[in-house]
Structure formats: C-alpha cells, structure tokens
Design a protein around this motif. Sequence first.
Motif, PDB file in Angstrom:
ATOM      1  N   VAL A  58       0.840  -1.201   0.000  1.00 12.13           N
ATOM      2  CA  VAL A  58       0.000   0.000   0.000  1.00 12.13           C
ATOM      3  C   VAL A  58       0.878   1.255   0.000  1.00 12.13           C
ATOM      4  N   CYS A  59       1.948   1.236   0.779  1.00 12.52           N
ATOM      5  CA  CYS A  59       2.871   2.379   0.829  1.00 12.52           C
ATOM      6  C   CYS A  59       3.469   2.663  -0.547  1.00 12.52           C
ATOM      7  N   ALA A  60       3.935   1.585  -1.206  1.00 11.82           N
ATOM      8  CA  ALA A  60       4.575   1.767  -2.516  1.00 11.82           C
ATOM      9  C   ALA A  60       3.575   2.326  -3.512  1.00 11.82           C
ATOM     10  N   ALA A  61       2.373   1.748  -3.571  1.00 13.88           N
ATOM     11  CA  ALA A  61       1.378   2.200  -4.552  1.00 13.88           C
ATOM     12  C   ALA A  61       0.938   3.629  -4.257  1.00 13.88           C
ATOM     13  N   ALA A  62       0.788   3.962  -2.983  1.00 16.44           N
ATOM     14  CA  ALA A  62       0.283   5.290  -2.630  1.00 16.44           C
ATOM     15  C   ALA A  62       1.351   6.374  -2.802  1.00 16.44           C
ATOM     16  N   PHE A  63       2.568   6.098  -2.339  1.00 21.01           N
ATOM     17  CA  PHE A  63       3.566   7.171  -2.245  1.00 21.01           C
ATOM     18  C   PHE A  63       4.644   7.173  -3.330  1.00 21.01           C
ATOM     19  N   LEU A  64       4.988   6.003  -3.879  1.00 17.15           N
ATOM     20  CA  LEU A  64       6.158   5.955  -4.762  1.00 17.15           C
ATOM     21  C   LEU A  64       6.024   6.841  -6.011  1.00 17.15           C
ATOM     22  N   PRO A  65       4.898   6.765  -6.783  1.00 15.24           N
ATOM     23  CA  PRO A  65       4.826   7.633  -7.964  1.00 15.24           C
ATOM     24  C   PRO A  65       4.914   9.116  -7.597  1.00 15.24           C
ATOM     25  N   ALA A  66       4.207   9.513  -6.522  1.00 16.90           N
ATOM     26  CA  ALA A  66       4.222  10.921  -6.118  1.00 16.90           C
ATOM     27  C   ALA A  66       5.622  11.344  -5.661  1.00 16.90           C
ATOM     28  N   TYR A  67       6.299  10.452  -4.947  1.00 16.14           N
ATOM     29  CA  TYR A  67       7.653  10.734  -4.457  1.00 16.14           C
ATOM     30  C   TYR A  67       8.628  10.884  -5.634  1.00 16.14           C
TER      31      TYR A  67
END
Lengths: 520, 54
Positions: free
Chosen positions: A421-430
């Motif tokens: 969930v962390c990767a899907a939620a934050f990685l593209p935005a980061y």
Amino acid sequence: MNTFTLGLVVVIYLLLTAYLGYVGFRQTKTSEDYLLGGRTTHPFIMAISYGAAFISTSAIVGFGGVAAVYGMGLIWLTFLNILFGIFIAFIVFGRRTRRLGRRLNAHTFPEFMGKRFGSRGIQTFIAAVIFIAMPLYAAVVLIGGARFIESIFAIDFNVALTFFTVIIAAYVIAGGLKGMMYIDALQGGIMFLCMLFILVMTYVKLGGVMGAHQALENMAELVPEGLRMKGHQGWTSYPAWGSEWWWTLTTGIILGVGIGALAQPQLVVRFMTVKSGRELNRAVLVGGIFILVVTGFIYTAGALSNVFFHRQTGQLAIEAAGGNVDRIIPLFLNSAMPAWFVYLFMLALLSAAMSTLSSQFHTMGSALGHDLLGTLFPKTRTNGMVITRLAVIFGIVVSMVIGYKLPGGIVARGTAIFFGVCAAAFLPAYIGGLFWPRTTATAVKWSIATGIVASLFMLVFMHGSESAPLGICKALFGRDVLVEQFPWMLVDPIIIALPLAGAVLIAVSLLTKHESALDV
Amino acid sequence: MFGINSCGIWLGYLLAVLSVLLCVWYGAKKWNKDDDSAADDNWDSAETQLNENL
C-alpha cells in the motif's frame, strides 16, 4: 534453555539499550534533533539504522522459513533489496531527498512532500494515511515480538506485549531519532554478526560450500507432490515459469517487498538525517554489505537447513517443524548451532523487531504531532517536541490496542500489505516530486488516492491470500475472488496499483496547471 | 556454479554479489566526495541574499 543465562544476556542488552537511549536523550535539544537527529548523523550509523529498520523479525524468521520450504529463489529478493533498497534508494533518491529536504527545511516525509508542492493538504493527507495505516503494521510487528518473548520466557502474551512496548516506547519518546539510531546501530551489529555466524556454521556442518549446495541439489526428487504441483522444482531451482509459486515469489515477495522499500516513510526520513552527500556515499558501502549478510545469508541457511534435517532425521525442514514455516529457523538453530549462540540469536530477533518498531512509532508520532496537529493547529508548533512526544505515546497506545485485538498468524501478511500500500500510494508521487518538475499538487493527491483505493480493491476482491480470509468478496459475490481465472488471484496488488497510480500522476499532471512550489 | 546448476538461482547470487560490489566500489570511490556541497552552498548564499533583500 537456561532461563537464568538468557535473562542475564537480555538484561545486559537492555542496559546497553538504556545507555544509548540516554545518550540520545542528552543530545536531543530541539525538534530537529528529535525528528532528524540534528541532520548530523554518522554515515555508518545511518546505514545500519536504515537496514535495521528495514529488516524486521518476519524478514528473518518468516522469509528464512519460506526459503526452507521453497528454496534459494529468495536470493532475488536480496538482490533487489541491495539494488533498489540501498544503491538506487541512497544514490538516486536519497541525495535529492536530503538536498531538497534541507532546502525546504522539511523534517518528515509528509512535510517534505507538502513543502515540495506548496500544499498543506498534501502534508496532512499523507500524514493521515501514515497515522491510519502504520499502527496496523506496527501492531503486527509488535505481535511477532511479543509472541517471541512469550515462547522464550514462557510468560503470558499480554504481559509480553506490554513489557515489549514499554521498553521501546521509553527510548523512542526520550531519545528521539538520535537515540533510536544509536540503538539501531547496536541492534544491526548484533543481527549482522549472527547471520554471518549462521551461514559459516551451516557450511561447516554440511561439508563446505560445494558439498552443501550439491547435497541440496540432490534432494530435488524429495520435493513433496503438493509443492511440486505449485511449481517447486527443487531447493536450488527457481519455481517453474508461470506456476502458482512463480507468481507468488516473483510478484508478491520479490517485486512487492523489493520495490516497496523505496517509498517507506520511516526509511525516507533517514536520508535527511545526514549532513551532506558524502555521508550518503559512505552509507551505500556499509548498507550494501549489511543487507547481503542479514537477508541473503539467512535465506541461504534456511534453504540448506533441509540438508541438515534430512541427514539428522530423514525429514525435510518443514516436516521437522511440524508444518509451521515460522518454526523452521528457530528449530534449525536449536538443533544445529552451539547453545551459547542460540542466546545471541534471540537478541538478534529482539533487535530486528525493536529497530523496526521504534522507526514505526517515531514515524506515526511525528505524522500526528508534527504534520497533522502542527499544520491544523499551528500554535502547537511552539511546543513541537513535547507535542510530538505525546503523539508518539498516543500512536504506541493505538498500536498496542490493535495488537491485543488482531488474530494470530497475521505477521507476514500484515507486513506485505503495508509495504504494498505504501509503494502504490507514495512511490509515484515521491518520484514525481524528486525528478519530474511538471508534477502538480493535484496530480499528487489523485495519485496517492488511486494507489490506496486500487490496493484496497485488489486486497478485498482480487488477491486470494487477503480476500478469502476477509470474506467481503464472498459475502457480496459468493466467491473468494472476483476473477477466478489463473493467475489473477495470485497477482500481488502492487503489480496493478503501482502502475495505475503512476499513470494517474502523469495524466493529471499533464491535464492540470503547473502549480509546483519549486522546480527540482 | 558452486554446486548450483540452475541458472535462475546462481544468476540471483551473482547479481546479489555484483550489486554489493557496486555499492562497495561506489562508496569507496566517492568516500570523500560531496557532489552536493556546491548546490548546498549556492542555495545558502541565494537564501542569505533573499533574506537580506526582504
């Protein structure tokens, strides 16, 4: 096991922990000290702390046991952990994060993203996601640690949970990130030495590197029929292409956990704790070696434990452990290693759980105290460190309450869910925030929301490992998964949710007005 | 290689070791280099200038 000796070893360990926590407490004077260790952390301590926070007990006992069942294919996870989790994370992501974090005067991951896009909404949104999701992850690690203490000291689970939580809470609340990172370095050192010893001893016991590998290779014909049907081809072979186990190993474990590490808020914040890019360059060297030894060595020893058990008892490791994957590594150590080492290994497991938990408590406390309350009620910033410490206490209590309520056997699954969930939620935005100046604040909000919704949809309706026990899909549609066609029920949520969130970030950025706070 | 015949496995080990060597090589080569210090200094001076102007 001699309880007195074990108790003595644990007391010495806790005294050392208390001393390092006290050193951190003495050096913590400001919010910046509490949240970022004053941005002057030594590269060695930063690298070991990053690795120790990354590797929890479930990575050692859980994945070590998985390697015993399915073989050496897990080494690919080690490879991705080193390449993505260390090299790319430190050099590509870490340097920019440190530089931008300093320029923006950001102290946490939500504040970093919020200031990068000039949006308090983004800061509070990310902080809220962290504060809602992380106690669940912390609770599963807490359960793992408490169950471990319960079994070793033969004490009540609730007492173990309370005792374990209070110890970690004391040094996180008092010592802040400085105290935590000093203690992480001690804990990481214990983990490193233990894994090194385990692999060396395993090879010595099994007749050297070549002899041990060859013996394991020769056991391929002993693979049980049930595992062979899932694609198991022997412990020194990768699962059969496209088989059930191939999908689980490749998408769920290797890609999910390997890439998921890049966008963990509790790890990202460590890039901002060092003074300059030079410290990150040095930390890469230390971190790469640490991850190879701590993960790669235990996975290899786990797979090789089959040779040991087969020679000793004529059974496979999983049979010797009574079918419980999590029991394989402790049983192997008890059977194959010297008694004194078993005591030390107990400390390694305690260390792995404590270092991960402390980073979680600190991250969720700073999300509530610094990012949510500090943004919604700016007056609280005048007492920032006190508020954050109180928020850490609140986060710990929430995690503990969840820990009492959660069912057993949820440790590995809870960890994998949080990473995904962390990767899907934050990685593209980061990534957008660091490398693509065209990224807009609106796109970041949509991307994070898409990542969360897509992950939850996959968990509830598509991915059998979660949707079946949750039962929501069954209640609504009369079956465990929405699409029963192979391999959809085995595809990890991250494989769908992450690209979707990335596509939304790009599309919305191109469709909305460029409103970024600064160009990178 | 080292008693392991499956290329899917020894390739994994090889890449894991190579990635560590990459980390060691990079860390050693850049041990005393700080590629970011110039950027940091520029930002610091720009910020000082901005504060003075304000």
